[in-house]
Enzyme design. Structure first.
Site, short mmCIF file in Angstrom:
data_model
loop_
_atom_site.label_atom_id
_atom_site.label_comp_id
_atom_site.label_asym_id
_atom_site.label_seq_id
_atom_site.Cartn_x
_atom_site.Cartn_y
_atom_site.Cartn_z
N CYS A 27 44.20 17.01 57.09
CA CYS A 27 43.91 18.06 58.05
C CYS A 27 44.96 19.16 57.99
O CYS A 27 44.73 20.27 58.47
CB CYS A 27 43.80 17.49 59.46
SG CYS A 27 45.29 16.72 60.09
N CYS B 237 38.41 -6.05 52.12
CA CYS B 237 39.54 -5.43 52.81
C CYS B 237 39.77 -4.03 52.23
O CYS B 237 39.08 -3.59 51.31
CB CYS B 237 40.78 -6.30 52.68
SG CYS B 237 41.61 -6.21 51.06
N LYS C 260 54.86 11.35 71.10
CA LYS C 260 53.45 11.12 71.39
C LYS C 260 53.21 9.80 72.13
O LYS C 260 52.37 9.73 73.03
CB LYS C 260 52.65 11.15 70.09
CG LYS C 260 52.57 12.52 69.46
CD LYS C 260 51.73 12.50 68.19
CE LYS C 260 51.62 13.89 67.58
NZ LYS C 260 50.79 13.91 66.37
#
Length: 339
Positions: free
Chosen positions: A181, A166, A81
């Site tokens: 996902c 944070c 990628k």
């Protein structure tokens, strides 16, 4: 040069001075998946001076529905990628210095990557890596922008060291993860909405308009028409080990590094050798040919189809064993193939 950015310069929040500032800034994007490619494209088109985008994986067909920089050929070739993203981004805007790195981010890598950047954008699906980003950003006082999405739900939060809570602070109170996902899916508009929130915050920081930075955690569900913005300022903790008064940065400890892990939401085990190697892929192919099976190769990796498994070898020594979640069994296959 200015014609390319003319409409952006007309926007009062940026102007010519803001555009000049953008062109001097360096952004690190960790992850070149859906959020990473979206952020990278927007910032490249906006004229950020330098972008480093890092990712450990390669393009697969299931990525093409939402990861906007990649093509069918990238998936067929199993192009890393970071390599595919770098190529496309340089075509989009040759005036931006884009560096794609095939990297599995660990303590050593994050310390090197973050040393000279102005901003970090979180585009990973892995909380181990997010904690590395969080601690290193706190240590070096670098702003970073958290983002996540799954199904039709997304959220984002801008973390300014010394000012905002944070990630460590937030996770003690607000659940930020769970489904992925790969388990419940994701629709592309959800990705684009998170990217919009992340990139606009990035632009505010890069042009140094800190007064306009959103200080709330924003979340939404596009399918169910829901949106909220939560004031999390009170969640900042004095005793936080990452951003408190006496930080120890626990996630930057080398002892906490995972050498073998099941990749988040995937039926895949990654095995990383204790030390990086510069694997000779041609020698590896010769070795694998003696064991039968089907071999595919590109300049960056070798894919070996072994019985009902798909095993991918990277030049840096990492191995992905697809089709399993059993780490013990994965290690057996690893040693069987490499001796």
């Amino acid at each position: 040069m200015w014609e390319r950015y003319s409409r952006q310069i007309l926007f009062e929040g940026i102007g010519e001075e803001g555009q000049r500032k953008l062109q001097t800034k360096h952004v690190l994007i960790v992850g070149a998946g859906a959020l990473g490619t979206g952020n990278a494209e927007v910032l490249t088109r906006s004229g950020v001076g330098r972008i480093t985008i890092v990712d450990r994986d390669y393009v697969e067909r299931s990525n093409l529905q939402r990861q906007q920089l990649y093509t069918e050929h990238d998936a067929i070739d199993r192009t890393p990628k970071a390599v595919a993203a770098q190529k496309r981004l340089r075509e989009i805007n040759p005036n931006v210095e884009v560096n794609g790195k095939i990297v599995d981010v660990t303590v050593e890598e994050i310390e090197q990557l973050i040393s000279d950047v102005d901003l970090v954008i979180d585009a990973t699906d892995n909380f181990d890596i997010r904690f590395l980003i969080n601690d290193s950003a706190q240590k070096y006082r670098i702003p970073w922008i958290y983002g996540g999405c799954v199904s039709s739900y997304g959220l984002s939060f801008t973390i300014i060291p010394g000012e905002t809570p944070c990630l460590n602070c937030l996770l003690e109170t607000i659940p930020l993860g769970g489904a992925t996902c790969d388990t419940v899916g994701v629709i592309s508009p959800t990705v684009q909405m998170v990217v919009a929130y992340q990139t606009v915050e990035a632009m505010k920081i890069l042009v140094e308009d800190f007064e306009s930075v959103r200080r709330k955690l924003v979340s939404f569900d596009l399918w169910n028409n829901e949106q909220s913005a939560i004031d999390v300022s009170r969640l900042k903790k004095e005793g936080c080990p990452s951003c408190g008064e006496s930080p120890s940065y626990p996630y930057l400890s080398y002892e906490n590094q995972t050498k073998t892990a099941v990749l988040c939401g995937r039926n895949t085990v990654q095995i990383r050798p204790p030390k990086k190697v510069d694997r000779d892929l041609h020698v590896l192919v010769t070795q694998l040919e003696k064991q039968g099976g089907t071999i595919e190769q590109n300049p960056f990796l070798v894919t070996y189809h072994y019985e009902d498994r798909r095993v991918v070898f990277f030049k840096d020594g990492r191995v992905l064993i697809h089709g399993m979640k059993d780490i013990v069994e994965a290690k057996k296959i690893y040693h069987q193939l490499l001796g």
